[in-house]
Design an enzyme around this catalytic site. Structure first.
Site, PDB file in Angstrom:
ATOM      1  N   GLU A 123       2.564   4.746  -4.273  1.00  0.00           N
ATOM      2  CA  GLU A 123       2.539   5.580  -5.491  1.00  0.00           C
ATOM      3  C   GLU A 123       3.899   6.240  -5.793  1.00  0.00           C
ATOM      4  OE1 GLU A 123      -1.118   4.331  -4.384  1.00  0.00           O
ATOM      5  OE2 GLU A 123       0.080   5.647  -3.106  1.00  0.00           O
TER       6      GLU A 123
ATOM      7  N   ASP B 183      -8.821   3.349  -2.507  1.00  0.00           N
ATOM      8  CA  ASP B 183      -9.733   3.775  -1.444  1.00  0.00           C
ATOM      9  C   ASP B 183     -11.043   4.314  -2.012  1.00  0.00           C
ATOM     10  OD1 ASP B 183      -7.742   3.042   0.254  1.00  0.00           O
ATOM     11  OD2 ASP B 183      -7.038   5.069   0.654  1.00  0.00           O
TER      12      ASP B 183
ATOM     13  N   ASP C 239       0.845  -1.194   0.000  1.00  0.00           N
ATOM     14  CA  ASP C 239       0.000   0.000   0.000  1.00  0.00           C
ATOM     15  C   ASP C 239       0.884   1.249   0.000  1.00  0.00           C
ATOM     16  OD1 ASP C 239      -2.391   1.381   0.022  1.00  0.00           O
ATOM     17  OD2 ASP C 239      -2.688   1.213   2.184  1.00  0.00           O
TER      18      ASP C 239
END
Length: 784
Positions: free
Chosen positions: A406, A477, A403
């Site tokens: 990015e 999300d 997670d």
């Protein structure tokens, strides 16, 4: 940028073109795949997506014409003009893809930007020019598919997107230009042809699919090389295969990863995890996996356990595993900056972290506080990260969930000038950003594979083209909104059309509070989604199947059990996809591209080729229109046979998701089980819908790589329906002990006699079908 063509040279499969101001290369990868390249930054490709490029030897003819260079293969005709304009034709001369010869001319925007912004409106400004820009003519009949998980409808015609992996927690809507993944690839479908374009550039890229002007579409980049692949094909399926031949196929996962998965931020401490596990078994709801979010760690330090919450993690995870539960733990890239913390100290000592422009380790803030970021563009760092996976595996962890990769931070995106080693070609964050999560997933995959010997289960939020080789993905999300349930369908379908077959969403929604009806409808979609995970955020209401009322619990149980029933069918799809590149969830256009009715269908999908799913995506809806393509379809719930090529109305009480089986289908089923591996399944159920059809069923040990050495069994079923129905059963390969018998459910109103290998078989009639058992051997089944 290029000027006139000065000369050209042919070297093997490459045509080198010298222009007045630059050089270009046309490389023939295969008769259907052509690379267009200009070394604006690097002399070579250095692709992170195309890692095992195979050149198919083919005949290439090159001829200089008056105004252009003509290149032909057995399938394509390529014409290269001045200014490196490149047009693609079919070998018969049909124009497929043509460069636009005029200047870009964005539509006029009227109004006062500052006034709108003062009131809080988000305002688009006039589109910029880009360092690299390829502008293609629009003929007017184009439909665009792919581009990854972008918001909006299935057909991307008229949309504008940016490829810049972005952690954006605001509710995702159609105006979002970028989300967590950058997959710069799309398929163009025209009335009489189709092709794909993969723009292999990891810098920030831009895709305008006819939004700024109806005469053209374009793709561009801030930096890097001009490097794109034109992928031809006879149909959309062959184009998708061509793209995944380049970037890789989704590998066959372990079967338990296809079971139901339960997650929350966070299940902690250990007692809460055990409570969740116990509830699944007591309430007769199958479940294979429980996810642990960030609170299992000590002070959010990766590769650690909080000893107060999980005092003996090995013992706890072993007990859960004995009851059939696999544990998947979250890992973020941010490493806490803390003295005497081994991960930090080792990484610092060996130069494994990204630095600022002065060579000092870059620090930003994430969950642990001040954190540093591994430089995954460096092989030594990836090898080290791969070794760290052993820490988790030794604790009993079965999969890893990447997670915040990015990469995300609490102080916004990393600055552009953060430095990365990039395999010896030192660069900055602008080049690495979009592949950071991709490279993290690769390291994770390789570490789990090395230390477990099993097919790795990796989940990632951030991705680039080719990530399908290493990880499953989810769409990040989302929110517990009906609009997000609705939007999840085209997002998942376009991920599949972008090569990422193993994908899913947070069932029920991550943020906001789910409702009983929304969860009931979302689990009906999840049952047909490759990654089937219910996940909810911190401080939201409970979202487990039993969290609402008895009706919601029963609906969840019904569809989760249906998922387990269909596991062998799903496993077959992923096995075949490792060869074909075809996804599990498919837009109808993938199999019915000549049918104009399917081009814009956003609220239905195919689960493989044989099952059509038309879920309810609106609150309170108790009836819906369903489009059935040409052919005959059988209502899964009522067994009604319906002629296709038309729209029908289907009543949809809360516990019914419309599902239709294509006539001529054989759908393998498993018996009920609480988790994958609970039972040694020696009898496979064959749910047969009589007609003309063929089906191949695959069996292996469900977890190892032994199948690549030939340890599997393959059953072929060929069904014909003339004066009498015949099904030929052939064992095409038998190196793994599979079934003793087949339980046959034959969906037919009237049956007089059944024979297998000329022996009469007794059967039982129930509700418009018959049931009987035959041995799992080669032979001919006849139903009269």
């Amino acid at each position: 940028m290029f000027g006139k063509i000065v000369s050209h040279k042919v070297r093997a499969n490459k045509i080198h073109l010298e222009f007045e101001k630059n050089e270009g290369i046309i490389e023939i990868i295969s008769p259907m795949i052509v690379n267009v390249f200009c070394p604006l930054k690097y002399d070579n490709h250095y692709s992170r997506a195309v890692e095992d490029l195979k050149i198919e030897q083919c005949e290439i003819l090159v001829e200089k014409k008056d105004f252009y260079i003509e290149i032909s293969t057995e399938a394509l005709l390529i014409k290269v003009y001045d200014d490196f304009k490149v047009d693609f034709y079919s070998i018969e001369g049909k124009i497929l893809c043509e460069d636009f010869r005029e200047e870009r001319a964005p539509f006029v925007r009227r109004g006062t930007i500052s006034d709108a912004q003062d009131e809080g409106h988000s305002v688009d400004i006039q589109a910029d020019k880009h360092k690299i820009e390829v502008v293609k003519r629009l003929f007017g009949d184009e439909k665009f598919y792919g581009l990854g998980e972008k918001t909006g409808h299935l057909n991307k015609r008229g949309y504008y997107y940016e490829m810049w992996n972005t952690d954006d927690p605001t509710p995702h809507v159609e105006s979002h230009k970028s989300l967590y993944k950058s997959i710069p690839y799309f398929i163009t479908l025209r009335e009489d042809c189709a092709f794909g374009i993969f723009f292999d550039n990891t810098f920030k890229t831009y895709f305008d699919m006819g939004k700024e002007n109806s005469k053209y579409y374009y793709f561009g980049a801030d930096d890097g090389n001009l490097d794109y692949y034109f992928i031809g094909g006879n149909n959309v399926q062959s184009i998708l295969k061509g793209y995944t031949d380049l970037t890789g196929k989704t590998p066959l996962p372990q079967m338990w990863t296809l079971g139901y998965q339960q997650s929350r931020w966070s299940y902690s401490p250990a007692g809460r995890v055990k409570e969740i596990a116990k509830s699944f078994r007591e309430k007769d709801i199958p479940c294979d996996t429980i996810h642990l979010d960030i609170d299992y760690m000590e002070s959010f330090k990766v590769f650690t356990w909080d000893k107060e919450r999980f005092p003996d993690e090995k013992k706890i995870l072993n007990e859960l595993n004995e009851d059939g539960f696999k544990i998947v733990t979250i890992i973020d890239p941010g490493v806490k900056k803390e003295k005497n913390y081994d991960i930090y100290e080792t990484g610092l000592k060996n130069g494994y972290f990204a630095t600022d422009k002065d060579g000092i380790t870059y620090v930003n803030r994430v969950w642990p506080g001040d954190s540093v970021f591994p430089d995954f563009s460096k092989k030594d760092t990836r090898d080290w990260w791969a070794e760290n996976q052993k820490i988790l595996l030794d604790s009993g962890v079965s999969g890893v969930w990447n997670d915040m990769n990015e990469p995300a931070s609490f102080n916004g995106p990393l600055p552009d000038d953060v430095q990365f080693e990039n395999e010896g070609r030192n660069t900055d964050h602008t080049e690495i950003h979009n592949i950071y999560g991709h490279l993290m997933s690769k390291a994770t995959f390789e570490g789990i594979k090395k230390h477990s010997g099993k097919r790795p289960f990796v989940i990632t939020r951030a991705a680039y083209a080719g990530t399908q080789k290493y990880s499953t993905v989810w769409t990040g999300d989302n929110q517990s909104f009906w609009d997000h349930l609705r939007m999840s369908i085209p997002m998942l379908l376009n991920l599949g059309m972008s090569g990422i077959s193993f994908c899913g969403t947070d069932v029920g929604g991550f943020s906001f509070d789910c409702t009983p009806e929304l969860l009931s409808r979302w689990v009906q979609v999840g049952a047909f989604t490759p990654l089937f995970r219910n996940h909810s955020g911190s401080n939201t209401r409970d979202q487990e199947p039993w969290a609402f009322d008895e009706e919601t619990l029963n609906i969840n149980r019904k569809y989760i059990k249906l998922r387990y029933k269909l596991l062998p069918y799903l496993y077959d799809l992923l096995w075949s996809g490792e060869t074909t590149g075809l996804p599990v969830m498919r837009p109808l256009v993938l199999h019915y591209e000549k049918d104009k009715e399917v081009y814009e269908i956003n609220d239905q999908f195919l689960f493989g080729e044989n099952i059509l799913v038309a879920p309810i995506l609106e609150q309170g809806k108790k009836i819906r229109t369903v489009y059935l393509p040409v052919g005959q379809w059988i209502d899964y719930w009522t067994k009604e046979v319906i002629d296709g090529g038309k729209y029908i109305l289907k009543e949809t009480p809360l516990d019914i998701c419309p599902v239709y089986i294509k006539k001529g289908s054989i759908v393998p089923n498993y018996p009920e089980q609480n988790y994958v591996g609970e039972k040694d399944i020696k009898e496979l159920t064959l749910d047969i819908y009589p007609g003309e059809g063929q089906y191949v069923h695959y069996v292996d040990d469900k977890e190892s790589y032994n199948y690549r050495e030939g340890e599997y069994t393959l059953y072929e079923f060929i069904m014909k329906n003339d004066e009498e129905a015949t099904i030929d059963i052939n064992i095409k390969h038998e190196e793994y002990k599979a079934y003793d018998s087949f339980k046959v459910i034959y969906n037919c109103d009237i049956t007089k006699e059944v024979y297998f290998n000329e022996e009469k078989i007794s059967f039982v009639e129930t509700d418009n079908k018959i049931e009987f058992v035959i041995p799992a051997v080669s032979g001919r089944l006849i139903v009269k």
